[in-house]
Design a protein around this motif. Sequence first.
Motif, PDB file in Angstrom:
ATOM      1  N   LYS A 284       5.353   6.707  -6.364  1.00 48.06           N
ATOM      2  CA  LYS A 284       6.417   5.491  -6.392  1.00 48.06           C
ATOM      3  C   LYS A 284       7.890   5.784  -7.141  1.00 48.06           C
ATOM      4  CE  LYS A 284       2.999   1.999  -6.529  1.00 48.06           C
ATOM      5  NZ  LYS A 284       2.484   0.855  -7.351  1.00 48.06           N
ATOM      6  N   LYS A 382       8.342  -3.416  -2.848  1.00 50.24           N
ATOM      7  CA  LYS A 382       7.363  -2.925  -3.649  1.00 50.24           C
ATOM      8  C   LYS A 382       6.331  -2.406  -3.059  1.00 50.24           C
ATOM      9  CE  LYS A 382       7.957  -6.733  -7.060  1.00 50.24           C
ATOM     10  NZ  LYS A 382       7.287  -8.001  -7.888  1.00 50.24           N
ATOM     11  N   GLU A 384       2.610  -0.707  -3.084  1.00 48.79           N
ATOM     12  CA  GLU A 384       1.436  -0.782  -3.684  1.00 48.79           C
ATOM     13  C   GLU A 384       0.771   0.502  -4.335  1.00 48.79           C
ATOM     14  OE1 GLU A 384       0.353  -3.676  -4.623  1.00 48.79           O
ATOM     15  OE2 GLU A 384       1.878  -4.833  -3.603  1.00 48.79           O
TER      16      GLU A 384
END
Length: 384
Positions: A284, A382, A384
């Motif tokens: 991320k 977002k 996960e």
Amino acid sequence: MNLKKLTLYSSVFALQGLSNAVIPILPELAGGDSGSVAVSSLIFSGYFMGAFLSLVPLGILADRIGNLKVIRFGMLLTALSGFVITFSDIPLILGIFRFLEGVGCGAFFPAAFSILAEWEDSQQSLGEFNFLLNAGLAAGVFFSGVLAGFGIKTAIASFTFLSGLSCILLLSKAGDLLSPNGYGKEFTRSESKSPVKSQQDTSLLPELKSYLVKSRKTMFQTELGKIWGISVLLYGTTGLLNANYADYSASFLTKPELGLAISVSYLAAMLSSLIAGRADFNYKNIVRTGIILAAAGIFLSVKLPLLAFFLIGAGGGAAVVGLITAVSRINSSGFAMGLFNTGIYAGLGLGPVLGSFFLGTLGYETLFLGSAITLLSVFFVKLE
């Protein structure tokens, strides 16, 4: 380097070089002062739309009739398209054959990756193949700018010639070394006692329908939809810049300088991909870092082109590593990776076309800055 590697590697270098050789000379291909930005964008995007629409069906076809046959078709179509683009000055013809050139790309890559995966040194060969893929992209824009003084299409003609040589290699005994068994894995597995059923199984339509159903479920029921959207946005905004920068920079960059600036982005992508692949960071954070670098590059493109394209390339290279890692955590199949790649080509194909609708109202600088801000909206997504 053995003969089969030389055949495949020279093909990807020529194919990618030819695809990018149009970028520094897009205004001239669109008709010079009498051409429109929309025509420029269509010539740029036609290639990526052709690839986007053909990757899946031609990948399935490669499984059915054999990788080598589809690779030969892809390179022949690439060389033919390059020949027509070299000698035609009609924007509509250029757009059509850029699209067909993209179809050649869509034929080449699924079959080429399938062949590479079957080699004993597949990991090393994939690294070499991807290095030459990016080297071809960099060489295409660099030599297009440098050689423009000798003739606006000199680089296109040169890479068309290289594509023709690759076709000769592929059609010779050297090409036969790439696929000694002749057929892909899926074709050899499909067995049926019924001739009628066998004939139905060889049809592409049921498989394409199944692919579309599976794609819809994967996109909307997993995180892949978010990742796909990010890749569309990333490549849509950077593609918008690439498609319009030749026009925008005409007053302050020469063709060699423009070719050098854009080629730097591919060199930076090669470097950042290696670093991101070895970095001990969460995927991320790799994606976010890449997005920040790419957005910063788009912001700086109005003042510092060399630094801007370096940051765009570095950001894109890093972000893709993070995005591929994210995809592999959901599904590491070739299907998932193929679906992810369609997002890249969708962004490159649609971004410049959609941007051209706003260019007349906003102007280049406002459009570029707006696309950078749009890219930063990824931070609200977002993963996960």
